[in-house]
Design a protein around this motif. Structure first.
Motif, PDB file in Angstrom:
ATOM      1  N   SER A 505       0.823  -1.218   0.000  1.00 45.44           N
ATOM      2  CA  SER A 505       0.000   0.000   0.000  1.00 45.44           C
ATOM      3  C   SER A 505       0.847   1.254   0.000  1.00 45.44           C
ATOM      4  O   SER A 505       0.370   2.343  -0.326  1.00 45.44           O
ATOM      5  CB  SER A 505      -0.924   0.009   1.218  1.00 45.44           C
ATOM      6  N   GLN A 506       2.129   1.137   0.377  1.00 41.93           N
ATOM      7  CA  GLN A 506       3.004   2.304   0.406  1.00 41.93           C
ATOM      8  C   GLN A 506       3.248   2.851  -0.995  1.00 41.93           C
ATOM      9  O   GLN A 506       3.505   4.041  -1.165  1.00 41.93           O
ATOM     10  CB  GLN A 506       4.334   1.938   1.065  1.00 41.93           C
ATOM     11  N   ALA A 507       3.147   1.969  -1.999  1.00 40.38           N
ATOM     12  CA  ALA A 507       3.422   2.409  -3.369  1.00 40.38           C
ATOM     13  C   ALA A 507       2.419   3.441  -3.842  1.00 40.38           C
ATOM     14  O   ALA A 507       2.729   4.310  -4.670  1.00 40.38           O
ATOM     15  CB  ALA A 507       3.411   1.206  -4.304  1.00 40.38           C
ATOM     16  N   SER A 508       1.165   3.376  -3.309  1.00 37.01           N
ATOM     17  CA  SER A 508       0.132   4.312  -3.751  1.00 37.01           C
ATOM     18  C   SER A 508       0.063   5.549  -2.879  1.00 37.01           C
ATOM     19  O   SER A 508      -0.763   6.436  -3.117  1.00 37.01           O
ATOM     20  CB  SER A 508      -1.241   3.619  -3.752  1.00 37.01           C
ATOM     21  N   SER A 509       0.897   5.613  -1.837  1.00 35.17           N
ATOM     22  CA  SER A 509       0.879   6.779  -0.959  1.00 35.17           C
ATOM     23  C   SER A 509       1.829   7.838  -1.493  1.00 35.17           C
ATOM     24  O   SER A 509       2.454   7.688  -2.536  1.00 35.17           O
ATOM     25  CB  SER A 509       1.260   6.360   0.470  1.00 35.17           C
ATOM     26  N   SER A 510       1.958   8.884  -0.717  1.00 35.07           N
ATOM     27  CA  SER A 510       2.817   9.990  -1.152  1.00 35.07           C
ATOM     28  C   SER A 510       4.275   9.558  -1.170  1.00 35.07           C
ATOM     29  O   SER A 510       4.670   8.600  -0.524  1.00 35.07           O
ATOM     30  CB  SER A 510       2.629  11.189  -0.211  1.00 35.07           C
ATOM     31  N   SER A 511       5.085  10.279  -1.891  1.00 36.96           N
ATOM     32  CA  SER A 511       6.507   9.945  -2.035  1.00 36.96           C
ATOM     33  C   SER A 511       7.207  10.001  -0.690  1.00 36.96           C
ATOM     34  O   SER A 511       7.016  10.946   0.080  1.00 36.96           O
ATOM     35  CB  SER A 511       7.167  10.931  -3.001  1.00 36.96           C
ATOM     36  N   PRO A 512       8.023   8.991  -0.329  1.00 38.73           N
ATOM     37  CA  PRO A 512       8.706   9.000   0.964  1.00 38.73           C
ATOM     38  C   PRO A 512       9.550  10.234   1.177  1.00 38.73           C
ATOM     39  O   PRO A 512       9.719  10.684   2.302  1.00 38.73           O
ATOM     40  CB  PRO A 512       9.557   7.725   0.919  1.00 38.73           C
ATOM     41  N   SER A 513      10.114  10.777   0.082  1.00 37.89           N
ATOM     42  CA  SER A 513      10.990  11.941   0.231  1.00 37.89           C
ATOM     43  C   SER A 513      10.234  13.183   0.660  1.00 37.89           C
ATOM     44  O   SER A 513      10.849  14.139   1.129  1.00 37.89           O
ATOM     45  CB  SER A 513      11.712  12.208  -1.106  1.00 37.89           C
ATOM     46  N   SER A 514       8.933  13.191   0.482  1.00 35.65           N
ATOM     47  CA  SER A 514       8.143  14.373   0.850  1.00 35.65           C
ATOM     48  C   SER A 514       7.406  14.172   2.172  1.00 35.65           C
ATOM     49  O   SER A 514       6.633  15.040   2.574  1.00 35.65           O
ATOM     50  CB  SER A 514       7.122  14.692  -0.251  1.00 35.65           C
ATOM     51  N   ARG A 575      12.388   1.864  -1.201  1.00 31.75           N
ATOM     52  CA  ARG A 575      11.713   3.164  -1.055  1.00 31.75           C
ATOM     53  C   ARG A 575      12.261   3.935   0.141  1.00 31.75           C
ATOM     54  O   ARG A 575      12.312   5.166   0.132  1.00 31.75           O
ATOM     55  CB  ARG A 575      10.204   2.949  -0.911  1.00 31.75           C
ATOM     56  N   LEU A 576      12.652   3.202   1.186  1.00 30.28           N
ATOM     57  CA  LEU A 576      13.175   3.883   2.359  1.00 30.28           C
ATOM     58  C   LEU A 576      14.510   4.570   2.072  1.00 30.28           C
ATOM     59  O   LEU A 576      14.879   5.542   2.742  1.00 30.28           O
ATOM     60  CB  LEU A 576      13.360   2.898   3.516  1.00 30.28           C
ATOM     61  N   LYS A 577      15.275   4.060   1.093  1.00 29.77           N
ATOM     62  CA  LYS A 577      16.558   4.674   0.761  1.00 29.77           C
ATOM     63  C   LYS A 577      16.401   6.084   0.221  1.00 29.77           C
ATOM     64  O   LYS A 577      17.340   6.871   0.253  1.00 29.77           O
ATOM     65  CB  LYS A 577      17.288   3.816  -0.267  1.00 29.77           C
ATOM     66  N   LEU A 578      15.191   6.391  -0.258  1.00 23.81           N
ATOM     67  CA  LEU A 578      14.949   7.750  -0.768  1.00 23.81           C
ATOM     68  C   LEU A 578      14.854   8.760   0.357  1.00 23.81           C
ATOM     69  O   LEU A 578      14.927   9.954   0.126  1.00 23.81           O
ATOM     70  CB  LEU A 578      13.654   7.773  -1.587  1.00 23.81           C
ATOM     71  N   SER A 579      14.664   8.278   1.559  1.00 23.05           N
ATOM     72  CA  SER A 579      14.507   9.211   2.679  1.00 23.05           C
ATOM     73  C   SER A 579      15.178   8.629   3.922  1.00 23.05           C
ATOM     74  O   SER A 579      14.678   7.690   4.531  1.00 23.05           O
ATOM     75  CB  SER A 579      13.021   9.465   2.955  1.00 23.05           C
ATOM     76  N   ARG A 584      15.232   6.152   9.496  1.00 24.52           N
ATOM     77  CA  ARG A 584      15.627   6.304  10.894  1.00 24.52           C
ATOM     78  C   ARG A 584      14.406   6.283  11.819  1.00 24.52           C
ATOM     79  O   ARG A 584      14.424   5.679  12.894  1.00 24.52           O
ATOM     80  CB  ARG A 584      16.402   7.615  11.064  1.00 24.52           C
ATOM     81  N   SER A 585      13.325   6.921  11.376  1.00 27.52           N
ATOM     82  CA  SER A 585      12.104   6.940  12.184  1.00 27.52           C
ATOM     83  C   SER A 585      11.513   5.544  12.318  1.00 27.52           C
ATOM     84  O   SER A 585      11.088   5.125  13.396  1.00 27.52           O
ATOM     85  CB  SER A 585      11.071   7.875  11.540  1.00 27.52           C
ATOM     86  N   ALA A 586      11.517   4.813  11.236  1.00 26.56           N
ATOM     87  CA  ALA A 586      10.950   3.464  11.270  1.00 26.56           C
ATOM     88  C   ALA A 586      11.762   2.555  12.170  1.00 26.56           C
ATOM     89  O   ALA A 586      11.228   1.765  12.952  1.00 26.56           O
ATOM     90  CB  ALA A 586      10.886   2.893   9.846  1.00 26.56           C
ATOM     91  N   ARG A 587      13.095   2.629  12.075  1.00 26.44           N
ATOM     92  CA  ARG A 587      13.957   1.795  12.903  1.00 26.44           C
ATOM     93  C   ARG A 587      13.777   2.123  14.388  1.00 26.44           C
ATOM     94  O   ARG A 587      13.736   1.246  15.240  1.00 26.44           O
ATOM     95  CB  ARG A 587      15.416   2.014  12.509  1.00 26.44           C
ATOM     96  N   THR A 588      13.659   3.395  14.667  1.00 30.19           N
ATOM     97  CA  THR A 588      13.498   3.813  16.064  1.00 30.19           C
ATOM     98  C   THR A 588      12.207   3.257  16.651  1.00 30.19           C
ATOM     99  O   THR A 588      12.180   2.726  17.771  1.00 30.19           O
ATOM    100  CB  THR A 588      13.499   5.353  16.150  1.00 30.19           C
TER     101      THR A 588
END
Length: 593
Positions: A505-514, A575-579, A584-588
């Motif tokens: 579902s992440q693919a249809s959400s907003s861009s991770p970089s934004s 996708r996480l590499k883009l941001s 870091r937030s997800a790992r935390t």
């Protein structure tokens, strides 16, 4: 001589025209013509009264004491002729003391009552100013109108002025209320005094008094029913429940028409009821009435009326009255809102209704004891149709109540979908509770698609936060809890499918970089949980090398689901590499889970 010397004038001065007057010499001074006219007047009055007596005698013989309006009209015409002759020819002072005139008015009143000529009866009662029992006759008139059901006419007549002291309304309401209280123990009576009292107050726009009348009506009816030592007949029981429900709803309706600051009743009694109290009582009364009408309900209405709220909710849900059960639960919950730290009664009750009774119906599985088999395994199609306004099953609407379980199960599943989706926002975790009940009932079963979507994304689906618990507009979703639930029931393939669906579902959400963490854009992924799921599947695959062919096929499907999950994880990390902030937030969050 002048008029003052005539016998009529002498009578008006207090001189009685009796035998002493005739034997004396006073009459000798009266002209012969005047005496002739006086005697002629008395004879005319006597003839008219005799005609009235004759009409009255034959009227009774011909109608068996029940006068018909046409006959009564003829009789009243004769009475009016006699009254007119007396009042127009004799002095007022003499008329006031004449017992014949009072008897004529009484005859007119009685005959008008028998013929249901209410205006004529009221006129006869009011005109008979010499009667000391005028109030008794007015009471008789009002009660007779209630007895025959001419309430609309009584409402019109309540505007009539009585004796210059006001209209008939106050007297009518007092008389009707007294009569209603007198007959409170007579449950078989067909007279609706309370309904008449409500109508009288409503006709004047006195909605608060109308509500008070219906409140007393319901209380005295229930109190009278509970005080009976012997069990009531079926008809009497039905009347009690009908009247209790009707009075509760009429009271609620009347209070709703009162100005908002004054929407309460009972200020002159010990207990004050607010509009919310009255509305809750109306909901409960409707539920109890529906329960009492069921063929499987308890025979004693005392047990129904005295049952605690939680017991009422349970028996209603058990018998298929889900909508009533939920409504009663909502009323109990709103009553306890003043204790926010207490137990959420509505959530507990709703979860009990859905998971204990509706889920088994929806799954067409009746694992019940023999003692309860007759009640819980019976057809509930009628109750389900009444519970849902969105059940659009054409085949169900054409089926009879004897239709077997497939149609009933389909309708139950529709109700389960409706209630779970509707109340999941108010009751966090309701979807997971329903899912757990379904899996507990049938470990090999599959969760409905709508329920999985509700637990994963909410309804409707909002922007993705991946596995983070989300409070959407209509529900609360918790994908992580769903994965744990599926794993606890050994549904590892389904758990992988949930992880794959959430990550995809992440693919249809907003861009991770934004998506910035400081703005609340945090993607939470339970990596430890996914690792544990992967390891469990690995252990199953490594220890089942000698399993049967059927088991091997299941393992292959399980590994395929895990492979799909791995691919979704790989894309997720890309996708996480883009941001770097998002990673870091997800790992935390994962380390703190």
């Amino acid at each position: 001589g002048t008029f003052r010397d005539y016998p009529l004038a002498l009578c008006s001065k207090g001189i009685s025209v009796d035998q002493s007057f005739i034997d004396g010499n006073a009459w000798r001074n009266i002209p012969r013509l005047s005496m002739y006219n006086f005697v002629k007047t008395l004879m005319k009055v006597s003839n008219l009264i005799h005609r009235v007596d004759t009409f009255k005698r034959y009227l009774k013989l011909g109608s068996g004491e029940k006068s018909l309006p046409p006959c009564c009209a003829v009789f009243l015409e004769a009475v009016n002729d006699a009254i007119t002759s007396i009042t127009s020819t004799l002095p007022p002072e003499m008329c006031r003391d004449m017992p014949e005139l009072s008897s004529l008015y009484s005859a007119a009143f009685t005959t008008s009552i028998g013929g249901r000529l209410w205006n004529e009866a009221l006129d006869a009662c009011i005109s008979n100013s010499g009667e000391g029992d005028k109030n008794d006759k007015l009471k008789h008139l009002i009660l007779e109108m209630v007895r025959v059901g001419d309430i609309d006419k009584l409402v019109d007549m309540s505007l009539t002025v009585v004796g210059g002291s006001g209209d008939l309304f106050q007297l009518a309401t007092t008389i009707v209320e007294e009569a209603a209280l007198e007959q409170q123990d007579d449950l078989d009576s067909g007279l609706d005094y309370w309904g008449c009292l409500y109508t009288l107050h409503a006709s004047r726009g006195n909605w608060k008094q109308a509500a008070e009348a219906m409140d007393i009506c319901g209380k005295v009816t229930v109190s009278s029913a509970l005080s009976k030592t012997n069990s009531l007949t079926r008809g009497a029981s039905k009347k009690v429940m009908d009247l209790a429900s009707l009075s509760a709803h009429a009271c609620a309706h009347a209070v709703s028409l009162v100005d908002t600051p004054h929407q309460y009743i009972g200020e002159h009694r010990d207990t004050i009821l607010t509009k919310e109290d009255i509305d809750r009582r109306a909901v409960r009364a409707s539920a109890l009435r529906a329960l009492s009408m069921d063929e499987c309900s308890p025979n004693s209405i005392s047990s129904i009326l005295k049952s605690p709220s939680l017991d009422t909710i349970d028996i209603l849900a058990r018998m298929g009255y889900y909508e009533h059960a939920i409504a009663v639960a909502a009323g109990v919950s709103s009553k306890r809102m003043s204790n926010p730290s207490g137990v959420d009664v509505f959530f507990d009750s709703l979860r009990h209704i859905l998971c204990t009774y509706l889920v088994p119906e929806a799954m067409a599985c009746s694992a019940i004891s023999d003692e309860d088999n007759q009640l819980e395994s019976r057809s509930k199609l009628v109750q389900m149709r009444g519970s849902s306004s969105v059940c659009e099953l054409e085949n169900a609407s054409k089926s009879s109540p004897s239709t077997t379980s497939p149609v009933q199960a389909t309708m139950a599943m529709n109700l389960l979908h409706q209630y779970t989706t509707l109340y999941s926002k108010r009751c966090g975790g309701l979807g997971l509770s329903v899912a757990s009940a379904i899996l507990d009932l049938n470990g090999n079963g599959v969760l409905p698609i709508w329920l999985k979507d509700l637990c994963m994304f909410g309804s409707p689906a909002n922007g993705s936060n991946l596995f983070a618990q989300r409070n959407c507009n209509s529900s609360i979703s918790d994908p992580s809890a769903l994965v744990r639930l599926l794993m606890s029931h050994h549904k590892y393939g389904d758990s992988c499918d949930v992880v794959t669906a959430i990550l995809s579902s992440q693919a249809s959400s907003s861009s991770p970089s934004s998506r910035l963490p400081e703005k609340g854009s945090i993607d939470y992924v339970p990596y430890d949980l996914i690792d544990r799921l992967w390891q469990i599947i690995e252990n199953i695959a490594s220890t089942s090398t000698s399993a049967s062919e059927k088991a091997q096929k299941k393992i292959q499907r399980l590994l395929q689901s895990r492979t799909c999950m791995e691919k979704s994880l790989a894309k997720h990390f890309e996708r996480l590499k883009l941001s770097e902030d998002g990673l870091r937030s997800a790992r935390t969050l994962s380390n703190n889970a």
